[in-house]
Scaffold this motif. Structure first.
Motif, PDB file in Angstrom:
ATOM      1  N   CYS A 182       0.122   0.042 -16.128  1.00  0.00           N
ATOM      2  CA  CYS A 182       1.182  -0.798 -16.667  1.00  0.00           C
ATOM      3  C   CYS A 182       2.491  -0.028 -16.690  1.00  0.00           C
ATOM      4  N   GLY A 183       3.567  -0.787 -16.506  1.00  0.00           N
ATOM      5  CA  GLY A 183       4.885  -0.183 -16.534  1.00  0.00           C
ATOM      6  C   GLY A 183       5.306   0.475 -15.238  1.00  0.00           C
ATOM      7  N   GLN A 184       4.461   0.448 -14.196  1.00  0.00           N
ATOM      8  CA  GLN A 184       4.806   1.081 -12.927  1.00  0.00           C
ATOM      9  C   GLN A 184       4.930   0.015 -11.836  1.00  0.00           C
ATOM     10  N   ALA A 185       6.033   0.121 -11.035  1.00  0.00           N
ATOM     11  CA  ALA A 185       6.229  -0.753  -9.882  1.00  0.00           C
ATOM     12  C   ALA A 185       5.583  -0.131  -8.652  1.00  0.00           C
ATOM     13  N   TYR A 186       5.075  -1.001  -7.726  1.00  0.00           N
ATOM     14  CA  TYR A 186       4.398  -0.529  -6.519  1.00  0.00           C
ATOM     15  C   TYR A 186       5.095  -1.105  -5.290  1.00  0.00           C
ATOM     16  N   ASP A 187       5.206  -0.286  -4.241  1.00  0.00           N
ATOM     17  CA  ASP A 187       5.589  -0.760  -2.910  1.00  0.00           C
ATOM     18  C   ASP A 187       4.310  -0.975  -2.113  1.00  0.00           C
ATOM     19  N   ILE A 188       4.118  -2.232  -1.659  1.00  0.00           N
ATOM     20  CA  ILE A 188       2.870  -2.593  -0.981  1.00  0.00           C
ATOM     21  C   ILE A 188       3.137  -2.699   0.510  1.00  0.00           C
ATOM     22  N   LEU A 189       2.330  -1.989   1.323  1.00  0.00           N
ATOM     23  CA  LEU A 189       2.427  -1.973   2.785  1.00  0.00           C
ATOM     24  C   LEU A 189       1.080  -2.364   3.370  1.00  0.00           C
ATOM     25  N   VAL A 190       1.108  -3.156   4.472  1.00  0.00           N
ATOM     26  CA  VAL A 190      -0.137  -3.621   5.085  1.00  0.00           C
ATOM     27  C   VAL A 190      -0.086  -3.346   6.583  1.00  0.00           C
ATOM     28  N   THR A 191      -1.191  -2.888   7.141  1.00  0.00           N
ATOM     29  CA  THR A 191      -1.342  -2.747   8.596  1.00  0.00           C
ATOM     30  C   THR A 191      -2.532  -3.585   9.045  1.00  0.00           C
ATOM     31  N   ALA A 192      -2.487  -4.018  10.317  1.00  0.00           N
ATOM     32  CA  ALA A 192      -3.583  -4.792  10.916  1.00  0.00           C
ATOM     33  C   ALA A 192      -4.135  -4.013  12.099  1.00  0.00           C
ATOM     34  N   THR A 193      -5.417  -4.166  12.388  1.00  0.00           N
ATOM     35  CA  THR A 193      -6.039  -3.495  13.530  1.00  0.00           C
ATOM     36  C   THR A 193      -6.983  -4.454  14.227  1.00  0.00           C
ATOM     37  N   ASP A 194      -7.084  -4.291  15.541  1.00  0.00           N
ATOM     38  CA  ASP A 194      -8.060  -5.068  16.305  1.00  0.00           C
ATOM     39  C   ASP A 194      -9.294  -4.246  16.640  1.00  0.00           C
ATOM     40  N   GLY A 195      -9.417  -3.094  16.010  1.00  0.00           N
ATOM     41  CA  GLY A 195     -10.529  -2.187  16.271  1.00  0.00           C
ATOM     42  C   GLY A 195     -10.145  -1.059  17.196  1.00  0.00           C
ATOM     43  N   THR A 196      -9.052  -1.265  17.946  1.00  0.00           N
ATOM     44  CA  THR A 196      -8.573  -0.217  18.858  1.00  0.00           C
ATOM     45  C   THR A 196      -7.152   0.183  18.506  1.00  0.00           C
ATOM     46  N   CYS A 197      -6.304  -0.792  18.350  1.00  0.00           N
ATOM     47  CA  CYS A 197      -4.896  -0.536  18.069  1.00  0.00           C
ATOM     48  C   CYS A 197      -4.595  -0.902  16.624  1.00  0.00           C
ATOM     49  N   VAL A 198      -3.673  -0.117  16.006  1.00  0.00           N
ATOM     50  CA  VAL A 198      -3.227  -0.369  14.647  1.00  0.00           C
ATOM     51  C   VAL A 198      -1.760  -0.762  14.700  1.00  0.00           C
ATOM     52  N   SER A 199      -1.429  -1.838  13.999  1.00  0.00           N
ATOM     53  CA  SER A 199      -0.048  -2.314  14.003  1.00  0.00           C
ATOM     54  C   SER A 199       0.837  -1.402  13.171  1.00  0.00           C
ATOM     55  N   ASN A 200       2.130  -1.615  13.265  1.00  0.00           N
ATOM     56  CA  ASN A 200       3.060  -0.949  12.362  1.00  0.00           C
ATOM     57  C   ASN A 200       2.881  -1.512  10.962  1.00  0.00           C
ATOM     58  N   TYR A 201       3.449  -0.770   9.985  1.00  0.00           N
ATOM     59  CA  TYR A 201       3.407  -1.256   8.614  1.00  0.00           C
ATOM     60  C   TYR A 201       4.220  -2.533   8.485  1.00  0.00           C
ATOM     61  N   SER A 202       3.760  -3.388   7.597  1.00  0.00           N
ATOM     62  CA  SER A 202       4.553  -4.549   7.244  1.00  0.00           C
ATOM     63  C   SER A 202       5.792  -4.107   6.478  1.00  0.00           C
ATOM     64  N   ALA A 203       6.770  -4.979   6.352  1.00  0.00           N
ATOM     65  CA  ALA A 203       7.902  -4.697   5.473  1.00  0.00           C
ATOM     66  C   ALA A 203       7.371  -4.520   4.055  1.00  0.00           C
ATOM     67  N   PRO A 204       7.878  -3.505   3.313  1.00  0.00           N
ATOM     68  CA  PRO A 204       7.314  -3.253   1.978  1.00  0.00           C
ATOM     69  C   PRO A 204       7.583  -4.425   1.035  1.00  0.00           C
ATOM     70  N   PHE A 205       6.580  -4.726   0.250  1.00  0.00           N
ATOM     71  CA  PHE A 205       6.713  -5.739  -0.797  1.00  0.00           C
ATOM     72  C   PHE A 205       6.736  -5.028  -2.140  1.00  0.00           C
ATOM     73  N   ARG A 206       7.770  -5.302  -2.927  1.00  0.00           N
ATOM     74  CA  ARG A 206       7.923  -4.648  -4.225  1.00  0.00           C
ATOM     75  C   ARG A 206       7.124  -5.410  -5.270  1.00  0.00           C
ATOM     76  N   GLN A 207       6.094  -4.733  -5.788  1.00  0.00           N
ATOM     77  CA  GLN A 207       5.259  -5.310  -6.841  1.00  0.00           C
ATOM     78  C   GLN A 207       5.806  -4.883  -8.193  1.00  0.00           C
ATOM     79  N   ASN A 208       6.351  -5.817  -8.947  1.00  0.00           N
ATOM     80  CA  ASN A 208       6.891  -5.481 -10.265  1.00  0.00           C
ATOM     81  C   ASN A 208       5.778  -4.992 -11.184  1.00  0.00           C
TER      82      ASN A 208
END
Length: 768
Positions: free
Chosen positions: A477-503
């Motif tokens: 509690c009281g801490q904000a988080y920057d959330i990043l997501v990547t996707a993979t097809d099993g071989t290639c990994v995508s770039n990070y998503s734009a960060p989402f600020r979690q209040n």
């Protein structure tokens, strides 16, 4: 011979008949009877006849008889006109004397007779049969008498025409065979064909029933007849029609459509015909045929990478024209085979390879995504690399061969899934009460799994999922988080998503205090505010008893008042903070005991004789002792405390109203229960009595007493229990049956609805 008859005349011995004809010739005969025959009268005479009767001495005058006619003369110079008619004959003759009209008769060998009538010198005998021998004669008549037939003449009708004419085209030899029936062994037959412009061709035969007309012009429609000539007359058959060999197509051109591979053949034609046939052949296998009613034909099914020869025919019925000049055409290059594409990551071009096809000079490889994006590469080899493919797409990849004119059909395609795109539109739903967050995003095409990272200043969290959502647990509690997501097809990994600020999840107040207001059972909860972000706070008081509802209050300040706590209960009080829709977890609880409940069923009863009050009640929840307070006129107030459920207060004034309140005692006092009580009426004062002399009665009077509604007067003999009384609702009363010489104590008692006064005031009455 002319025979004349008459009636006999009296005295006549002989008769003389004289006849004079048209020619002024005179004819005579004599007879002794009533008839006479004149001979030598020519035919056709019209005679005036006179009769003279005679005896030996004298004769009578001439008597004119009826007009006499001789037999008409026989027609002469009978002939038949030579007009070559097949079904009629005109018979001619010279005029005969005495004939009014003539009958011409024609008879065939079978005895069939045909005739015609005329008042002239000819008539037309009809309905004769062609090619038949007839004998003709003429009969003259004057109505009364027919002359014998003329001399007979023979004639023959015109020959019958050829029948069942048929015309056969020999399309390969380009000639017409004309065939007929009713052929005569002698004479000449001529077959004639005439087109619409009047041009004609013919052939003849005197031996057989057919002949050939050669080298027919193409594209003509002919009228066909056959004429028979026996040397005297001609007869022509009924007309039939025939078409000559159709004219062949000219200026034939053939082209292959680059998009569809269809072959289009066009031509010109000098004389349009019913149908056209195009023969397309590549020198092996079965040729293709294309039929059309127009001057072009479109066909498909040509084999790729081939050279075809094309010829065209015009067709009328089953008759084909001579073939057109041959043209050749090249079909589309065959599509390459075994197309393969290699999977690569990020921005690397995708290599594509294939097996070469016939007739292609170079190749075009094309990749098309489901969204319509297109990439291509060209080469004269059997491989090239496709640049700029987009992430998250499924591409269909095909290769076409190309020659100087067209791009061939696309090969069998290969499918390629590109690397997944970075997830977008990441969002998070905080579940603040459990310190978790449900993170979700739209699925990334071609992704099989996702990895999520939540980064804060004091803690990093991760989670993985095969679906486009993931739950973050144990959020601080009281801490904000920057959330990043990547996707993979099993071989290639995508770039990070734009960060989402979690209040941050709001923290509950670390310390708080609770203050109970005993009179209302309200509780004020207070705490210190340390957050720089404005927060809302919720306070909950939860009863330890299961059937008691919780009490809540909300505020954005550092305190909150809980209203409506039930008396005599124990509550757990907790505080939590919230920001928007995010509500944090509750703080550890503090225990609060509310004031005891007020006593129930409070009653207060006046003791009439002593002017005291006894209060009683039922036990209250949470109460351990009770305090009863009686308050009345002139500032009277007296309290008694008890651990029991009753309490008595004395020394009250008569005819006065007192307020009785009772409070339960525990950790604090309850709110009061209260009731009202009125004490009994006061004793009357200024009691006087007046003895009525000479009687046993006395009148007693007094001043009205407070609270009284009626009065009772008691007269008691001193030292004797016997008494006399009277009752009144006024301030006087008459006592009767008093004994003389007695001393009575008089007491006036006041009454109300429930109580009597004390009767403490009395006076003396002495009877005489």
């Amino acid at each position: 011979m002319l025979i004349t008859t008459w009636d006999s005349a009296a005295g006549a011995l002989s008769y003389t008949v004289e006849a004079q004809g048209n020619t002024e010739e005179t004819y005579n005969c004599t007879s002794s009877t009533n008839s006479c025959a004149i001979t030598g009268v020519p035919c056709g005479e019209h005679l005036s006849v006179w009769i003279v009767a005679s005896n030996d001495n004298c004769s009578t005058e001439r008597v004119l008889g009826d007009i006499a006619q001789t037999v008409p003369c026989k027609p002469i110079n009978v002939s038949v006109s030579d007009d070559c008619s097949q079904d009629s004959a005109r018979v001619n003759w010279m005029t005969s004397i005495g004939v009014i009209f003539y009958v011409a008769v024609a008879e065939d060998d079978n005895g069939n007779v045909h005739s015609c009538n005329s008042m002239g010198t000819n008539c037309l005998i009809e309905d004769l049969r062609c090619g038949q021998n007839y004998t003709a004669s003429v009969i003259g008549t004057n109505i009364k008498c027919n002359r014998s037939s003329s001399n007979q003449v023979s004639f023959m009708t015109a020959p019958c025409p050829p029948t069942n004419i048929e015309a056969f085209r020999d399309c390969d030899a380009n000639h017409a065979l004309i065939v007929w029936q009713n052929h005569k062994p002698t004479g000449l037959y001529t077959a004639t064909i005439v087109d619409k412009s009047g041009d004609q061709l013919n052939c003849t035969s005197n031996t057989v029933n057919d002949c050939k007309i050669r080298s027919l012009p193409c594209g003509k429609t002919y009228n066909v007849t056959v004429t028979y000539d026996n040397g005297n007359c001609q007869s022509t058959s009924t007309q039939i029609t025939m078409d000559s060999v159709p004219c062949g197509p000219e200026d034939v051109m053939a082209s292959v459509a680059c998009v569809t591979g269809e072959l289009t053949v066009t031509w010109s034609i000098s004389v349009p015909t019913e149908n056209y046939t195009t023969v397309i052949s590549r020198g092996m296998g079965q040729p293709l045929y294309c039929n059309s009613t127009e001057t072009q034909c479109i066909t498909e099914g040509l084999m790729c990478g081939s050279i075809y020869s094309v010829i065209a025919f015009s067709v009328t019925g089953t008759c084909f024209s001579l073939p057109s000049a041959e043209v050749t055409v090249h079909t589309l290059p065959c599509p390459p085979t075994n197309v393969t594409a290699m999977h690569t990551c990020a921005s690397d071009p995708v290599p594509v390879s294939w097996v070469a096809s016939d007739s292609a000079k170079y190749y075009t490889a094309v990749a098309v995504s489901g969204g319509g994006h297109r990439s291509q590469c060209m080469t004269n080899n059997t491989s090239c690399s496709l640049p700029g493919l987009l992430c998250g797409e499924v591409y269909t990849i095909g290769v076409s061969g190309v020659d100087d004119n067209c791009t061939g059909q696309l090969s069998d395609t290969a499918s390629l899934n590109t690397e997944p795109c970075s997830p977008s539109n990441v969002s998070s739903q905080r579940m603040c009460s459990t310190a978790t967050a449900q993170v979700s995003w739209p699925p990334s095409a071609n992704a099989v799994s996702y990895t999520l990272e939540a980064i804060s200043s004091g803690q990093n969290l991760t989670c993985s999922s095969s679906s486009p959502n993931c739950t973050l647990s144990n959020l601080v509690c009281g801490q904000a988080y920057d959330i990043l997501v990547t996707a993979t097809d099993g071989t290639c990994v995508s770039n990070y998503s734009a960060p989402f600020r979690q209040n941050p999840v709001p923290c509950p107040p670390e310390d708080f205090s609770t203050s109970l207001m005993c009179g209302t059972n309200d509780a004020t909860v207070s705490w210190n505010i340390y957050s720089a972000v404005p927060l809302n706070y919720s306070v909950a008081a939860v009863s330890l008893a299961e059937n008691i509802s919780s009490v809540l209050c909300q505020t954005s300040s550092g305190s909150c008042r809980l209203i409506g706590l039930q008396c005599g209960e124990t509550y757990n009080v907790s505080v939590k903070a919230s920001s928007g829709s995010c509500s944090g977890h509750f703080s550890p609880p503090q225990t609060v005991e509310t004031a005891p409940c007020p006593p129930q069923s409070l009653t207060a009863v006046t003791d009439c004789g002593t002017n005291s009050v006894l209060a009683s009640w039922n036990a209250s929840v949470g109460g351990t002792s009770y305090a009863a307070t009686v308050m009345g006129p002139n500032g009277f107030s007296e309290t008694c405390s008890s651990s029991n459920l009753t309490c008595s207060v004395s020394g009250l004034q008569c005819a006065s109203q007192y307020n009785v309140t009772v409070k339960s005692q525990g950790n604090c006092s309850s709110s009061p229960s209260q009731t009202v009580v009125i004490t009994g009426p006061c004793d009357p004062i200024d009691v006087t009595s007046v003895l009525q002399c000479g009687s046993d009665a006395a009148t007693v009077s007094w001043e009205a007493a407070d609270g009284a509604v009626a009065y009772t007067v008691l007269a008691r003999e001193d030292s004797y229990p016997h008494y006399t009384s009277c009752r009144s609702n006024t301030t006087s009363c008459q006592l009767n049956q008093l004994q003389c010489g007695k001393v009575y104590n008089l007491t006036v008692i006041a009454e109300d609805a429930t109580c009597n006064s004390t009767g403490s005031i009395s006076t003396i009455l002495m009877t005489g």
